[in-house]
Design an enzyme around this catalytic site. Structure first.
Site, PDB file in Angstrom:
ATOM      1  N   TYR A 179       7.467 -10.098   6.133  1.00 23.66           N
ATOM      2  CA  TYR A 179       7.275  -8.671   6.391  1.00 23.66           C
ATOM      3  C   TYR A 179       7.921  -8.310   7.719  1.00 23.66           C
ATOM      4  CZ  TYR A 179       3.953  -7.917   2.567  1.00 23.66           C
ATOM      5  OH  TYR A 179       3.377  -7.787   1.329  1.00 23.66           O
ATOM      6  N   ASP A 221       0.818  -1.209   0.000  1.00 25.68           N
ATOM      7  CA  ASP A 221       0.000   0.000   0.000  1.00 25.68           C
ATOM      8  C   ASP A 221       0.855   1.264   0.000  1.00 25.68           C
ATOM      9  OD1 ASP A 221      -2.394  -1.384   0.030  1.00 25.68           O
ATOM     10  OD2 ASP A 221      -2.473  -1.473   2.220  1.00 25.68           O
TER      11      ASP A 221
END
Length: 287
Positions: free
Chosen positions: A126, A62
């Site tokens: 992540y 994002d």
């Protein structure tokens, strides 16, 4: 395809600071090119492929999210009298033509024509960075701004966070940690690793500030994640670290499968999140 012309498929690893971009995906139409993919494809136009070069991104991130190493596949078809680019030449050429300083191509590989960067990934990791001991956002050192979530708390109960993270490991329905708009056909995912650990002192923090500022890392590994799953899991684990939730409540949240519940609706800020690695069977690791 022209006579004798060969279309070569490549996998490229690339990194970026996400602050200036509206995510990694290209923004099409009349809008200004604000996706990382836009800049990659603009650079690829200079390669003089017979057909336009399109990047198929492995892992969508994002706006504001960074990547130490993301990946994509692309096809390049040169004129019939020219051989395919070597991976090394392709890497150098893309970096030469990239117009944004916050993007860099790390490495390229030739892959079979059926290879797919998103479907073939066997692992994604992540990293989420936290900072404690920061009374106001403007007290974050300028070199760490937009690279961590600065918490006003002086400390975190890391043991409780580690205990809570254990409830997330394994194969579960992660609907409670999925944001609206997810394209996933199933909310079931297998979380292989979830860790919470202190970071070494940041080299960008002055000694007098390092006594109060502490940095922390959360890491999550899975083959794939749901939309905003990592940021929502991070927000819940931070709530545990701040004493707002008990570790056992994380298990109850997971089992509720309710993304709109009181405690799991918060999403950690995008700017603390980094895609650390995308791994493929038989290809070089980027970490």
């Amino acid at each position: 395809m022209g006579a004798g012309s060969v279309r070569a498929r490549y996998l490229v690893y690339f990194q970026y600071l996400g602050t200036d971009f509206n995510g990694v995906a290209a923004v099409r139409g009349v809008q200004r090119a604000v996706g990382v993919q836009n800049y990659l494809e603009e650079a690829a136009e200079r390669l003089n492929s017979v057909v336009p070069v399109k990047f198929t991104i492995s892992s969508r991130t994002d706006a504001g999210v960074h990547a130490l190493s993301n990946a994509a596949h692309l096809d390049i078809q040169r004129r019939s009298d020219l051989p395919p680019f070597s991976p090394e030449v392709l890497t150098e050429a893309l970096n030469t033509h990239l117009k944004h300083p916050a993007i860099r191509v790390l490495q390229a590989f030739r892959v079979p024509s059926h290879f797919h960067a998103r479907h073939a990934a066997i692992s994604r990791t992540y990293l989420y960075r936290l900072a404690t001991g920061c009374p106001r956002p403007d007290r974050v050192p300028v070199f760490e701004r937009n690279r961590c979530w600065a918490l006003q708390a002086d400390c975190l109960d890391v043991a409780a966070m580690q205990e809570a993270a254990q409830h997330l490991l394994g194969t579960h329905d992660f609907s409670a940690f999925q944001s609206a708009g997810s394209p996933a056909s199933s909310p079931v995912r297998t979380l292989r690793r979830a860790s919470v650990s202190p970071d070494p002192a940041s080299p960008f923090v002055l000694p007098e500030e390092s006594r109060r500022l502490q940095f922390w890392s959360l890491e999550f590994e899975s083959q794939s994640f749901l939309y905003k799953q990592v940021r929502r899991m991070t927000a819940v684990l931070v709530a545990v670290g701040l004493g707002a939730l008990m570790p056992a409540q994380v298990k109850a949240i997971l089992e509720s499968q309710d993304p709109l519940g009181k405690h799991q609706s918060r999403v950690a800020p995008a700017h603390g999140l980094f895609l650390k690695s995308v791994l493929y069977e038989g290809l070089g690791k980027r970490k």
